[in-house]
Design a protein around this motif. Sequence first.
Motif, short mmCIF file in Angstrom:
data_model
loop_
_atom_site.label_atom_id
_atom_site.label_comp_id
_atom_site.label_asym_id
_atom_site.label_seq_id
_atom_site.Cartn_x
_atom_site.Cartn_y
_atom_site.Cartn_z
N HIS A 276 0.88 -1.18 0.00
CA HIS A 276 0.00 0.00 0.00
C HIS A 276 0.91 1.23 0.00
O HIS A 276 1.95 1.23 0.65
CB HIS A 276 -0.92 0.00 1.23
N SER A 296 4.00 -8.27 4.80
CA SER A 296 3.67 -6.87 4.51
C SER A 296 4.96 -6.12 4.19
O SER A 296 5.90 -6.11 4.98
CB SER A 296 2.97 -6.24 5.72
N VAL A 298 5.04 -2.76 3.22
CA VAL A 298 4.71 -1.34 3.07
C VAL A 298 5.88 -0.42 3.48
O VAL A 298 6.01 0.68 2.93
CB VAL A 298 3.42 -0.95 3.85
#
Length: 320
Positions: A276, A296, A298
């Motif tokens: 993201h 993740s 990010v």
Amino acid sequence: MKLFQHVTDIGDLHTALQEALEVKNDRYAWDSLGKNKTCLLIFFNNSLRTRLSTQKAAMNLGMNVIVLDVNQGAWKLETERGVIMDGDKSEHLLEAIPVMGCYCDIIGVRSFATFQNRADDYEERILNQFIRYSGRPVFFMESATVHPLQAFADLITIEEFKRKERPKVVLTWAPHPKALPQAVPNSFAEWMRAADVEFVITHPEGYELDPQFIGDTPVDYDQMHAFEGADFIYAKNWSCPGVTRPEQYGQILNTDRSWTVDDRHMAVTDNAYFMHCLPVRRNMIVTDSVIEAPTSIVIPEAANREISAQVVLKRMLQSL
Ligand code: AN0
Ligand code: CP
């Protein structure tokens, strides 16, 4: 490079990725390239990553940096030509832009979509005035329709983490309480189409992105189906792009939280990495569990914003 707006402005992607890798390996190798050159960053909207990473990139190249938050301390600017300026706006963009150009060598501008009118936003009225009247190379730090520094950083990140030659990358819409622009998904789509990936988009009906950015990318309205076998999940909210119904442009058409990326979604992927652009609203876009998982990425993704900005500034300096 005199303009950084679309993926085509960066030229061959292999070369650009190679250059990004070189910059990442030794980001101070060009620290005299920017000597006595000034980078001006103009923000019409808030920013954390773009502001910090672009300043850092410019400093790595030995540049001086000036940052202006237009809404904090500058005169209120009129943007429309022909207006009788008897209201609260003290200065016109048509004077402000060439003046800004006098004090720098390269200009970066952030100016989000206003959602007042689809045509005005998609014509890039503000950024085009910077291109025409500043007399300087201009790079987009998220405009009404594109966020190329983000998409370039995303591509670098995918290149670094991919476990197969041609990974499956899924761009998924996710819910958000406020109407957000389409700049991030537009650029992500544009860059993924140019990259060597299997690219799929999933969103609820009504959120169709502009064909100028997505081309013939497959769109799946079934989010779980789209996630099957994915190597990268790229979540983002966007408001209605108004492609078929311009009167809906900028509206929130759906708040269905079953689109929030959670463990149930990630379970059908091929142990996909979660991406993201940030800032992200937890438990709207993505659950705590997914964004905190080892898959993740990010933070490395945000770290690569320094690298994408440095490649762009380096190329602009080299063509001054
Ligand atoms: C902005 C957007 O969605 O375009 C900036 C993202 C980089 N996000 C918000 O305004 C929350
Ligand atoms: N991703 C991104 O552009 O973040 P900022 O809005 O904080 O700059």
